[in-house]
Design an enzyme around this catalytic site. Structure first.
Site, short mmCIF file in Angstrom:
data_model
loop_
_atom_site.label_atom_id
_atom_site.label_comp_id
_atom_site.label_asym_id
_atom_site.label_seq_id
_atom_site.Cartn_x
_atom_site.Cartn_y
_atom_site.Cartn_z
N HIS A 51 -20.60 -11.26 -24.00
CA HIS A 51 -19.20 -11.63 -23.76
C HIS A 51 -18.42 -11.47 -25.07
O HIS A 51 -18.99 -11.57 -26.16
CB HIS A 51 -19.10 -13.07 -23.27
CG HIS A 51 -19.61 -13.28 -21.88
ND1 HIS A 51 -19.38 -14.42 -21.15
CD2 HIS A 51 -20.36 -12.46 -21.09
CE1 HIS A 51 -19.95 -14.30 -19.96
NE2 HIS A 51 -20.55 -13.12 -19.89
N GLU A 53 -16.38 -13.34 -26.70
CA GLU A 53 -16.41 -14.48 -27.64
C GLU A 53 -17.73 -14.50 -28.41
O GLU A 53 -17.75 -14.73 -29.63
CB GLU A 53 -16.23 -15.80 -26.90
CG GLU A 53 -14.91 -15.93 -26.15
CD GLU A 53 -15.03 -15.53 -24.69
OE1 GLU A 53 -15.71 -14.53 -24.39
OE2 GLU A 53 -14.43 -16.22 -23.84
N CYS A 81 -16.05 -18.96 -20.69
CA CYS A 81 -17.03 -19.42 -19.71
C CYS A 81 -17.90 -20.50 -20.36
O CYS A 81 -17.83 -20.69 -21.58
CB CYS A 81 -17.87 -18.24 -19.22
SG CYS A 81 -19.14 -17.72 -20.41
N CYS A 84 -19.89 -19.28 -23.46
CA CYS A 84 -19.08 -19.04 -24.65
C CYS A 84 -18.53 -20.34 -25.20
O CYS A 84 -18.44 -20.52 -26.42
CB CYS A 84 -17.95 -18.07 -24.32
SG CYS A 84 -18.56 -16.42 -23.97
ZN LIG Z 1 -18.33 -16.03 -21.79
#
Ligand SMILES: [Zn+2]
Length: 153
Positions: A51, A53, A81, A84
């Site tokens: 992801h 991040e 999410c 993260c």
């Molecule tokens: Zn994430």
């Protein structure tokens, strides 16, 4: 337009246009300057943890040569999410600027809101969580506690 968020958006667009992953970008800012920028790369790398991040945190930590990013802020195009968010906590980042919300992300099929619910309720998951060999694994923790040169983080 916020320059940092604009940069995160540019990252997200670049990743999306090159089929690297979903429409998500992030930047990490320290002392008013961008020190890392990343976009989602789950599709390109087949890494489910890639992801934006997470990748931005890894880059920033490598650049600063430390795991504590408490003097940094993160800008991310969508609300982080749970994975993260946890990584942001581990990095000790204190401010998250986000654009679209998790409801908006769910609307286009990235339904991490169910992960939020699973974590909150502790059930409803298809994941089997089975506790085995606890004593043997506890020995690791005891060994760590006694380790004279351990470095906490
Ligand atoms: Zn994430």
């Amino acid at each position: 337009m916020n320059y940092f968020m604009q940069t995160a958006i540019d990252e997200a667009r670049h990743g999306m246009d090159h089929n690297h992953g979903g429409p998500f970008g992030a930047v990490i800012v320290k002392d008013g300057e961008i020190i890392s920028r990343a976009h989602n790369e789950v599709l390109r790398t087949n890494d489910p943890t890639a992801h934006a991040e997470i990748l931005a945190i890894r880059q920033a930590s490598e650049l600063l040569d430390r795991f504590d990013l408490s003097d940094c802020e993160i800008y991310t195009t969508s609300e982080p999410c749970p994975m993260c968010l946890a990584a942001i906590y581990w990095a000790r980042i204190r401010t998250v600027y986000f654009g679209s919300g998790k409801e908006d992300v769910a609307r286009i099929g990235f339904d991490d809101s169910r992960f939020y619910e699973i974590i909150r309720s502790g059930n409803g998951s298809e994941l089997s969580r089975i506790n085995i060999e606890k004593e043997k694994c506890l020995e690791l923790l005891k060994r760590w506690e006694k380790k004279p040169d351990k470095q906490m983080y």
